[in-house]
Structures are given as structure tokens and as C-alpha cells.
Design a protein around this motif. Sequence first.
Motif, mmCIF file in Angstrom:
data_model
loop_
_atom_site.group_PDB
_atom_site.id
_atom_site.type_symbol
_atom_site.label_atom_id
_atom_site.label_comp_id
_atom_site.label_asym_id
_atom_site.label_seq_id
_atom_site.Cartn_x
_atom_site.Cartn_y
_atom_site.Cartn_z
ATOM 1 N N LEU A 1 0.833 -1.094 0.138
ATOM 2 C CA LEU A 1 -0.070 0.040 0.290
ATOM 3 C C LEU A 1 0.852 1.201 -0.241
ATOM 4 O O LEU A 1 2.082 1.200 0.542
ATOM 5 N N ALA A 2 0.416 2.515 -0.670
ATOM 6 C CA ALA A 2 1.422 3.188 -1.193
ATOM 7 C C ALA A 2 0.885 4.246 0.611
ATOM 8 O O ALA A 2 0.099 4.504 1.418
ATOM 9 N N SER A 3 1.876 4.738 1.838
ATOM 10 C CA SER A 3 1.588 5.276 2.264
ATOM 11 C C SER A 3 2.790 6.527 2.441
ATOM 12 O O SER A 3 3.441 7.189 1.768
ATOM 13 N N LEU A 4 2.293 7.201 3.636
ATOM 14 C CA LEU A 4 2.564 8.473 4.102
ATOM 15 C C LEU A 4 3.042 8.799 4.733
ATOM 16 O O LEU A 4 1.732 8.749 5.879
ATOM 17 N N GLY A 5 4.146 9.478 5.491
ATOM 18 C CA GLY A 5 4.378 10.536 7.367
ATOM 19 C C GLY A 5 3.130 11.133 7.218
ATOM 20 O O GLY A 5 3.210 12.334 6.032
ATOM 21 N N CYS A 6 3.376 10.934 8.789
ATOM 22 C CA CYS A 6 2.193 12.556 8.713
ATOM 23 C C CYS A 6 2.696 13.796 9.393
ATOM 24 O O CYS A 6 4.334 13.534 9.495
ATOM 25 N N VAL A 7 2.931 14.747 8.184
ATOM 26 C CA VAL A 7 3.958 16.071 8.111
ATOM 27 C C VAL A 7 3.308 16.283 9.703
ATOM 28 O O VAL A 7 4.687 17.135 9.908
ATOM 29 N N ALA A 8 3.155 16.022 10.702
ATOM 30 C CA ALA A 8 2.719 16.838 11.479
ATOM 31 C C ALA A 8 3.910 16.334 12.784
ATOM 32 O O ALA A 8 4.365 16.903 13.091
ATOM 33 N N HIS A 9 4.229 14.847 12.259
ATOM 34 C CA HIS A 9 4.668 13.778 13.310
ATOM 35 C C HIS A 9 6.262 14.315 12.558
ATOM 36 O O HIS A 9 7.027 14.078 13.912
#
Length: 611
Positions: free
Chosen positions: A262-270
Motif C-alpha cells: 500500500l502507498a503510504s505517507l508519513g504524517c506531516v505534523a509528526h
Amino acid sequence: MPSPVWSFFTVAENDNAFAICNACSLRIPRGGKRSSSFNTSNLISHLKSRHRGEEVLKEYEAAAAAASTSSETNAVTKGRKSDVTILQSFEKSRPFARDNEKTKAINGKVMEFIALGDQPFSVVEEPSFRSLLAHLEPRYTLPSRRFFSDVSLPALYDVVATHIHSLIDQNGLHISFTTDIWTSDVSPVSMLSLTAQWLDEDFNLQQAMLHAQECPGSHTAAMICQAFNTMLAHWNITKDQVHVVLRDNARNMIKAMEECGLASLGCVAHTLQLAVNEAVLSQRSIADCVAISRKIVGHFKHSNVATSRLRNLQKQLGMKEARLQQDVATRWNSTFYMLTSLLQQKRALAAYAVDFDLPAFLSPNQWALIENMLTILDPCEQLTKNMSSATATAADVIPSIEALKRLLNKTVATDHGIKTSKSMLLQAVEQRFSHISTESVCFLATVLDPRYKDCFFDQATKKEAMEVLTAKMRSQTENEPEPHEKRTRTDDNNNNTSLQKMYEEILHENATNELNHSQADQQIQAYLSEPTIPRSESPLDYWRSNKIRFPQLALLARKYLSSPCTSVDSERLFSAAANVIDEKRNRLGCEKAEMLLFVKKNLPLVPSPRI
């Protein structure tokens, strides 16, 4: 009702003890001198004796007969009404049956009250609550807590789940998700969340919580991957429908998404929090200021007397009453709020220190350092707020980070004492967000956002973005099903044998591809040639109005603008979970807790009546 005889007599004007016959003008006594003794007997006798055989008597007898019939009818009707009223009175005193519609409706409202109000099931056993319902509806019998936990809650969950299933089936072409793992403070329970959001055909944002299931044992990548596959299968969501998953930056979560494909993206706030912590808050001079600030705030937090004294000083100095805010070590922006509250109360704290003891105090240099440091943390805090809003998407990431880097590159007067921290923050932001320019989820979303388009890219990235966007549009167009064409009987019979048919197919395929490619390029050029819309306007409103002008681009926008840029939805979900699994309900099972959370988050999406 007056007697019908008065149709033939008139009361004498000079003496109401007499009545005048309308037929013969004779004065007839009414039976006495007082009104209490008046009657119509003399009047009737006069008509029968003096006007026997005349038309006047016949008219009177007809009127009297009609009046008698009407009186009897009214008496019967009155008796029937009385009987009905008595039956209704008995009926109103009987309790509702369990299958009564009114009982079902009240049970449903009580269940909604429990779920939406974070109430324990034991509330139905509270004497005050039972007394309230008995007063509002005496015929209603409140079921036991087990009924609501074992019958009513699953029934309401099924109603809501059916509606969410229908929404996903109708509109869930490309769905974005957020996920996180939460551990309760009052119970040995860990939960794995899954929230979903997508854009429907009219570019309305749809959001739903799908799962907050128990996550026992070690949180390995393999376990998380298996849980994800199970959750997606439960909702009949294929991996082709999954646009992106927003997650934290933990290695097990990153690896789990890779194993799931699955394509995933890290949380910008984290990610921004990590950059701020390592570049600013970890600096020795700043860390000392933060430590002293925590001691000062802790002094007032744990002493009502100290708080009262500080409040009196605020009044004397004409300052607005405000409490100092305590920070949470894992949230850099809470440290920002703590330091801001201290700076706002600097005069009051200085006055307090003259007469009372403080566990620690900041020097003038440290106050100046805090003030300057807040100037570089303020844009970071504002960016975090913007990224955490419900309307923020992956399209906001690149423009926001580019704006932050440009701001950190500028030299200003408040840089005194924090140049190193500012430089390190810039390096940390560049390093931790270096990948976003190559993330198709981010740069395609940015191009498809009419507020940004390609204005935040350098020439190389612009070229790459245009190539990827064009390829996506062509692929999308080529994968669309061919429209059904009417064919003659000759075409059907010679479908596989006509040489002429083969010529036509080859020409049609090539002509279609060239046309599609030309249309894709034309749409992109026309879209990019128009000026950007103001940042205060909604990109979804733009595409809602322009989806007919740019049909292929609109399909891609519906996909890429569905992605959030943080996992805040999951964090908010677990804030609600902390209210569900609290000290009053620390023995609540995960299955029931998940149902309660599911209903609480998704019930507003279900139109009434729900049960």
C-alpha cells in the motif's frame, strides 16, 4: 337549547311575565312573577286549545318532533364519547409492549444518548435517569443495561455499518486512510485505528471511521499488515481502491505498509515535530529555559494559594486573567504554548517573585532567548494547525514546506541568540522533507490544486510533474471502456474475417490514441494557463464547477485531493477512545468499545430515522 314554542310567541315588552301569541296577539301568562318560575306549559296549552286544527299548531308539532329527535341523538353521541374516553383512559394506563413502536423509538434514543454522550451502560440503572424517563413517558419500561450492551448497541452498529458500506460502494473509487496505534492509560488495551476519506462525484468530502480494533501482543510489521488486510476485506475494499495511507514515522508502521503493498505517507505534523525537537528544543540553552519554565508552571499548577496570588496581581496590573499552561513532553507545540503563556505573564511573574518564592526564575537573557525562539516556532505552530485542519490535503504539503524554508532562510533582527537553532531547524526541515518533491501523492495533488498548480516547483520538478500528470491522464483515458457502437448484421457476421474490418480497427485505435493524447495535453495546458485561485477559496468548489471543462483532470483531482496530510483523524479518534475507555469503564471489552466509537463517529452520517 330553547323550546320550539318560542317560534310562535314573543315576550311582552312591558312585562316579561307574559308572552304574546304571534298568531292571535293574546297575552298568555308564563307561570308566575319571578323568572325562576317561568315555563312554557301555558303557551303550549294555548296553541292546542285556541289554534286546534290550524296551521300554526301543525308547525309547532313538527318543530317539537324534530327537536326531540335531535336531543335523543345528542344524548346517544354523548354516551358514546364517554365510553371512548373511558377506554382510552384504561389504555393509557397500560405499559407499552416490548415490540411497541414507541418503545423501540425510545430504546433507540437512549442508545444514541449512551454512544454520543460517552455514557456508561450503567446509566440506565441510575435512579435519577429512570425517574426522568418515567416522568416523560410513564408507560415506557426502561430495559436493563445488558439489553443496551448486547442487543441495542449491535443493532445500531449494523444500521450505521450498512449505511457506510453503501457510501463506499457508491462513491469509494479512490479512498485515503489514516492509521495509528493507541494504548489506554486505564486499561491494558491497545487499539489499531483505520479512518477513511474520499471525494464523491460532486467533490464533497466524505469521512468515516472504519475500525478501532484491538491490537494485542507485539506490534510487529507482520501483525499490522495482517490486521490491515483483514480490515480492508471486511469492507470489501480492494488495494486498487486504496490511494494512500497516512501513518506515523515508526519503522514497524512503514514496513507494514510496504509488506501490504500500500502507498503510504508519513504524517506531516509528526515529521515537523521531529525536526523541531532535534533542531531547537534539544539545544542546551533552550532546553534549560524549557526546564525552568516547567518548574515555574508546576509551582502554580500544584498550589491553589499561588494561583490565587498570581490572579490578584494580574488584576492589580490591569492584565487579563489567564492561567499558565503546562506542556506535554511529546508535543512540541504544547511547549510553545507554555512559553507563550509565560511570556504574556512576565510582568505578573516578576511582581510575584518580589513578595513570594518561586522554585526557579528566568534571567533577562533567558527571557530574551524565549522571545526570539518563539518567532521561529510560531510559523511551525501555524503550519501544524493548518496541516491538521479537516480541509487540509496532501496538496498543502509542498507549498507549506517551501514557504517555511524561505522564511527560515531570511535574516531578521530577532535572530540574536538563535541563529544556530534557526539554521539547524532549516537543515532538519530540508532533510526530513527532502522526499516530498518526489512523492507523486504530494506533487500531483499540488498541481491539481487550483490554489497552487506548479508555482511551487523548480523547472526540473515542473517538467517531471507535467510528464507524470500527462502519463496518468493518458493511462486513465486508455483504460476507459469503449462506448458501445451499433453495428449492422454484415459487421457481426464478418467480425473476424473481414480484411476491411482490420484496416478500420488499426486506424481507429491509432486515431483514438492521438486524439486522447492531444486532449490530455490541451486540458493540462488550458488548466495551467489560468491564474491560481486565492488560498482562502476551496479547491473542491473549483473542481465542482469545472469538472465538465476538464473531465480527465477532474477524475485525477478527485483521487489526489482526497488524501489528508496528517494522521490527525486517527488521533482525534483515540481522544474519543479515551473518553469511552475511562476509569468508569476500564473493564469495557474492545469489541464493545469499537462499536461505541464507530457509532459515535459515524451516526451523524446516517439520515433519520435510524432504527
